[in-house]
Design a protein around this motif. Structure first.
Motif, PDB file in Angstrom:
ATOM      1  N   ILE A  24      -4.479  29.152  20.017  1.00  0.00           N
ATOM      2  CA  ILE A  24      -4.499  27.493  19.896  1.00  0.00           C
ATOM      3  C   ILE A  24      -3.725  26.999  20.817  1.00  0.00           C
ATOM      4  CG2 ILE A  24      -4.172  25.501  18.182  1.00  0.00           C
ATOM      5  CD1 ILE A  24      -4.562  27.813  16.030  1.00  0.00           C
ATOM      6  N   ASN A  25      -2.669  27.571  21.319  1.00  0.00           N
ATOM      7  CA  ASN A  25      -1.909  26.765  22.497  1.00  0.00           C
ATOM      8  C   ASN A  25      -1.307  28.122  23.135  1.00  0.00           C
ATOM      9  OD1 ASN A  25       0.835  27.343  21.553  1.00  0.00           O
ATOM     10  ND2 ASN A  25       0.484  26.178  19.822  1.00  0.00           N
ATOM     11  N   PRO A  26      -0.788  27.902  24.396  1.00  0.00           N
ATOM     12  CA  PRO A  26      -0.477  29.008  25.097  1.00  0.00           C
ATOM     13  C   PRO A  26       0.829  29.515  24.709  1.00  0.00           C
ATOM     14  CG  PRO A  26      -0.622  26.909  26.634  1.00  0.00           C
ATOM     15  CD  PRO A  26      -0.789  26.594  25.158  1.00  0.00           C
ATOM     16  N   ARG A  27       1.730  29.228  23.870  1.00  0.00           N
ATOM     17  CA  ARG A  27       2.742  29.856  23.200  1.00  0.00           C
ATOM     18  C   ARG A  27       2.331  30.643  21.844  1.00  0.00           C
ATOM     19  NH1 ARG A  27       4.912  24.565  23.893  1.00  0.00           N
ATOM     20  NH2 ARG A  27       4.933  24.550  21.441  1.00  0.00           N
ATOM     21  N   ASP A  28       1.252  30.227  21.634  1.00  0.00           N
ATOM     22  CA  ASP A  28       0.470  31.203  20.419  1.00  0.00           C
ATOM     23  C   ASP A  28       0.636  32.548  20.460  1.00  0.00           C
ATOM     24  OD1 ASP A  28      -0.683  31.674  17.804  1.00  0.00           O
ATOM     25  OD2 ASP A  28      -2.450  30.670  18.430  1.00  0.00           O
ATOM     26  N   ASN A  29       1.186  33.368  19.559  1.00  0.00           N
ATOM     27  CA  ASN A  29       1.132  34.784  19.349  1.00  0.00           C
ATOM     28  C   ASN A  29       0.218  35.515  18.783  1.00  0.00           C
ATOM     29  OD1 ASN A  29       3.407  35.216  21.431  1.00  0.00           O
ATOM     30  ND2 ASN A  29       4.778  34.783  19.490  1.00  0.00           N
ATOM     31  N   ASN A  30      -1.047  34.928  18.588  1.00  0.00           N
ATOM     32  CA  ASN A  30      -2.075  35.311  17.850  1.00  0.00           C
ATOM     33  C   ASN A  30      -2.444  36.690  18.020  1.00  0.00           C
ATOM     34  OD1 ASN A  30      -4.952  36.138  16.931  1.00  0.00           O
ATOM     35  ND2 ASN A  30      -5.317  33.934  17.081  1.00  0.00           N
ATOM     36  N   SER A  31      -2.108  37.743  17.049  1.00  0.00           N
ATOM     37  CA  SER A  31      -2.237  39.105  17.280  1.00  0.00           C
ATOM     38  C   SER A  31      -3.610  39.442  17.637  1.00  0.00           C
ATOM     39  CB  SER A  31      -1.635  39.989  16.184  1.00  0.00           C
ATOM     40  OG  SER A  31      -2.405  39.622  14.933  1.00  0.00           O
ATOM     41  N   SER A  32      -4.478  38.920  17.218  1.00  0.00           N
ATOM     42  CA  SER A  32      -6.106  39.312  17.672  1.00  0.00           C
ATOM     43  C   SER A  32      -6.239  39.282  19.126  1.00  0.00           C
ATOM     44  CB  SER A  32      -7.082  38.679  16.897  1.00  0.00           C
ATOM     45  OG  SER A  32      -7.317  37.254  16.860  1.00  0.00           O
ATOM     46  N   CYS A  33      -5.689  38.032  19.733  1.00  0.00           N
ATOM     47  CA  CYS A  33      -6.008  37.908  21.037  1.00  0.00           C
ATOM     48  C   CYS A  33      -5.006  38.795  21.867  1.00  0.00           C
ATOM     49  CB  CYS A  33      -5.655  36.414  21.405  1.00  0.00           C
ATOM     50  SG  CYS A  33      -5.576  35.984  22.951  1.00  0.00           S
ATOM     51  N   VAL A  34      -3.778  38.934  21.355  1.00  0.00           N
ATOM     52  CA  VAL A  34      -3.028  39.888  22.051  1.00  0.00           C
ATOM     53  C   VAL A  34      -3.498  41.284  22.437  1.00  0.00           C
ATOM     54  CG1 VAL A  34      -0.617  40.969  22.079  1.00  0.00           C
ATOM     55  CG2 VAL A  34      -0.835  38.421  21.629  1.00  0.00           C
ATOM     56  N   LEU A  35      -4.132  41.748  21.019  1.00  0.00           N
ATOM     57  CA  LEU A  35      -4.634  43.027  20.994  1.00  0.00           C
ATOM     58  C   LEU A  35      -5.740  43.237  22.086  1.00  0.00           C
ATOM     59  CD1 LEU A  35      -4.976  45.834  19.498  1.00  0.00           C
ATOM     60  CD2 LEU A  35      -6.410  44.726  18.117  1.00  0.00           C
TER      61      LEU A  35
END
Length: 162
Positions: A14-25
């Motif tokens: 949602i924002n650059p600092r977001d740690n969305n784990s699905s995106c990280v994976l």
């Protein structure tokens, strides 16, 4: 043996600092076909049409569920009173996850947000087109809380067995 044509999906940050784990994976899966959904119901519907411009043998969907510590494999998606069940090989999936010591649970409660919406729409598209594409949705915890993260990522990189 022919390698299956597999698409991994997750959700955009949602924002650059977001740690969305699905995106990280998905960022940790080089040389794989990945698609990140937008966090918007109407846009997701259009994105699904784009996804199905190609044929996929398997679609493995991921979403973040912050309160969990292990994988939550969603067996179905729901909209109103309609339930659509996944056509994935859950017996094979259980065997693979167990063999690789990746902690998981089965779930029939995919939530009521973007994850469930995308899953339901993809299952509906497969049903209406009579496609043989296999689909599963897996909620994953925050990366920092996911003890088996590295083992799971490595398993996904060897998707012929997943």
């Amino acid at each position: 043996m022919t390698r299956s044509k597999i698409l991994f999906t997750g959700f955009k940050k949602i924002n650059p600092r977001d740690n969305n784990s699905s995106c990280v994976l998905l960022e940790d899966l080089p040389n794989t076909r990945c698609f990140l959904f937008t966090n918007d119901f109407a846009v997701i519907d259009k994105e699904i049409d784009t996804i199905f411009e190609e044929h996929w043998d398997k679609i493995v969907m991921f979403g973040q569920k912050p309160v969990i510590k292990r994988l939550s494999v969603e067996k179905c998606a729901k909209f109103s009173d309609e339930i659509l069940w996944s056509n994935y090989d859950f017996i094979g999936l259980k065997s693979i996850l167990t063999e690789n010591k990746i902690d998981f649970k089965w779930s029939e409660n995919p939530g009521n947000s973007y994850c469930n919406h995308a899953y339901f729409r993809i299952l509906k598209k497969i049903q209406s087109s009579q496609s043989n594409t296999k689909v599963v949705f897996i909620h994953i915890p925050y990366v920092k809380n996911f003890v088996s993260y590295d083992a799971f990522r490595n398993l996904l990189l060897e998707m012929e067995t997943f």
